[in-house]
Design an enzyme around this catalytic site. Sequence first.
Site, PDB file in Angstrom:
ATOM      1  N   TYR A 245      39.385  44.098  41.418  1.00  0.00           N
ATOM      2  CA  TYR A 245      40.428  45.096  41.668  1.00  0.00           C
ATOM      3  C   TYR A 245      39.830  46.512  41.699  1.00  0.00           C
ATOM      4  O   TYR A 245      38.636  46.692  41.514  1.00  0.00           O
ATOM      5  CB  TYR A 245      41.553  44.925  40.639  1.00  0.00           C
ATOM      6  CG  TYR A 245      42.060  43.501  40.658  1.00  0.00           C
ATOM      7  CD1 TYR A 245      42.829  43.041  41.724  1.00  0.00           C
ATOM      8  CD2 TYR A 245      41.688  42.587  39.672  1.00  0.00           C
ATOM      9  CE1 TYR A 245      43.250  41.713  41.792  1.00  0.00           C
ATOM     10  CE2 TYR A 245      42.096  41.249  39.736  1.00  0.00           C
ATOM     11  CZ  TYR A 245      42.872  40.824  40.800  1.00  0.00           C
ATOM     12  OH  TYR A 245      43.261  39.512  40.887  1.00  0.00           O
TER      13      TYR A 245
ATOM     14  N   CYS B 189      46.433  25.150  37.804  1.00  0.00           N
ATOM     15  CA  CYS B 189      47.270  26.342  37.574  1.00  0.00           C
ATOM     16  C   CYS B 189      46.894  27.446  38.555  1.00  0.00           C
ATOM     17  O   CYS B 189      47.760  28.127  39.124  1.00  0.00           O
ATOM     18  CB  CYS B 189      47.137  26.830  36.129  1.00  0.00           C
ATOM     19  SG  CYS B 189      45.428  27.036  35.569  1.00  0.00           S
TER      20      CYS B 189
ATOM     21  N   GLN C 214      48.638  44.282  30.707  1.00  0.00           N
ATOM     22  CA  GLN C 214      47.470  44.602  31.533  1.00  0.00           C
ATOM     23  C   GLN C 214      47.933  45.364  32.777  1.00  0.00           C
ATOM     24  O   GLN C 214      48.779  44.885  33.529  1.00  0.00           O
ATOM     25  CB  GLN C 214      46.759  43.317  31.954  1.00  0.00           C
ATOM     26  CG  GLN C 214      45.476  43.592  32.697  1.00  0.00           C
ATOM     27  CD  GLN C 214      44.768  42.322  33.118  1.00  0.00           C
ATOM     28  OE1 GLN C 214      45.350  41.491  33.822  1.00  0.00           O
ATOM     29  NE2 GLN C 214      43.519  42.170  32.723  1.00  0.00           N
TER      30      GLN C 214
ATOM     31  N   ARG D 241      39.777  45.609  30.231  1.00  0.00           N
ATOM     32  CA  ARG D 241      39.108  44.323  30.438  1.00  0.00           C
ATOM     33  C   ARG D 241      38.049  44.521  31.507  1.00  0.00           C
ATOM     34  O   ARG D 241      38.315  45.138  32.542  1.00  0.00           O
ATOM     35  CB  ARG D 241      40.128  43.265  30.884  1.00  0.00           C
ATOM     36  CG  ARG D 241      39.574  41.863  30.797  1.00  0.00           C
ATOM     37  CD  ARG D 241      40.645  40.800  30.773  1.00  0.00           C
ATOM     38  NE  ARG D 241      40.128  39.616  30.113  1.00  0.00           N
ATOM     39  CZ  ARG D 241      40.372  38.375  30.527  1.00  0.00           C
ATOM     40  NH1 ARG D 241      41.168  38.145  31.543  1.00  0.00           N
ATOM     41  NH2 ARG D 241      39.833  37.348  29.881  1.00  0.00           N
TER      42      ARG D 241
END
Length: 367
Positions: free
Chosen positions: A152, A340, A97, A199
């Site tokens: 982003y 996580c 990615q 994505r």
Amino acid sequence: MKILEPVKFRNLELRNRLVWLPAVSCLADEVGFVTDPLIERHVARAKGGFGLIDVEACGVLDRKSPNLLRICDDKFIPGLKEMTDAVHAEGCKMTVQLIHYVKQSVRTGWKQAVEDLSYEDIEECKRQFIDSTIRARKAGFDGVELHVAHGYTLSSFISLLNKRTDKYGRNTEGRCRIVTEIMEGIRKEVGDDYCVGCRISGEEFVMGGNTLKQTTEIAQIFARAGMDFISVSAGGKTEDGPWYTGYSGSRCMATANLPYGCHVYLSAGIKEALREIGSDIPVVVSGKVKDLKHGEEIFEAGKADLIGICRPALADPEWITKQVEGREKEIIKCLYCNGCLVRDQKHEAVNCVIADKVAERNAAGRN
Ligand SMILES: Cc1cc2nc3c(=O)[nH]c(=O)nc-3n(C[C@H](O)[C@H](O)[C@H](O)COP(=O)(O)O)c2cc1C
């Protein structure tokens, strides 16, 4: 099960339809080089039966971000190659990615807006994606995934929140332009026989942001631009709170209170829109896919072509094999607690907190 059978698209022949989704690991070193623990992480999931591993966000630019894996210079190729070789040896394919992010301050929350980017900045960004794709191919990756999801740079361009009034804004076509131009540039330089997908966030879950109404149209534009697959994520915007802390963030790493398969409607909607234009490029579902049976139901219903799993396989690399072999009871189960993610936010090695506790208990039991 059909999802355990091989599938082929573009140059990619996968042994099954199961994808380990990208998850920032913080296991790259401080410069962004691959490390042994990162290779071990991926080899374990390849051994665990995934058909495809989509490696975590990998920086196409050299801008500060602690322990982010990088591909912004040729010097990163040998380490990445070592990783793809190790994963290929286990019969698993690997994409990476590619991520670009604007200038930002983690401390104050300030973030450069896409409206502030000059044509020079945009050209530089496009070049960075194209060069990184060339490097990815040299490093042995079977394809790349443009990160056009979450908060982003590319995702900020395609969002309704992009208020540019020039050719990189104004309407859906304009907001998608930077991505379609990157695609054009990539195809010119790497040709047609290399897998390039993206994505996107199927819905952004912020006020005024994209919903399926926009993303179905975006998916059609991307398919027409030659995208080989579309992976569907959700949320991840920062307009309602710092990285992955607001509601949009809670949809991205879908929290325990959300139902299993909470974002299947997004991949289903995008598949539907692609069908309308006669495109059969694969769509990847993500977000709390419960188990293989659930994945099979999603596939059989035509709601996705590839089944994306992230945290369950972070908790247990043998998540697939244990199910295939009828050892479900042995699975270390993800509780969607997002421990996580907290580690990611502290830039600590991103491991499952539950798996760590199990390992500690087992070690104590042995002593
Ligand atoms: C710690 C962590 C890091 C992640 N890093 C990325 C990333 O680098 N790129 C990305 O697109 N998604 C990232 N995600 C989102 C996952 O790929 C996935 O979409 C999400 O966890 C939902 O899938 P799951 O319910 O199977 O875990 C990350 C998720 C977590 C928990």
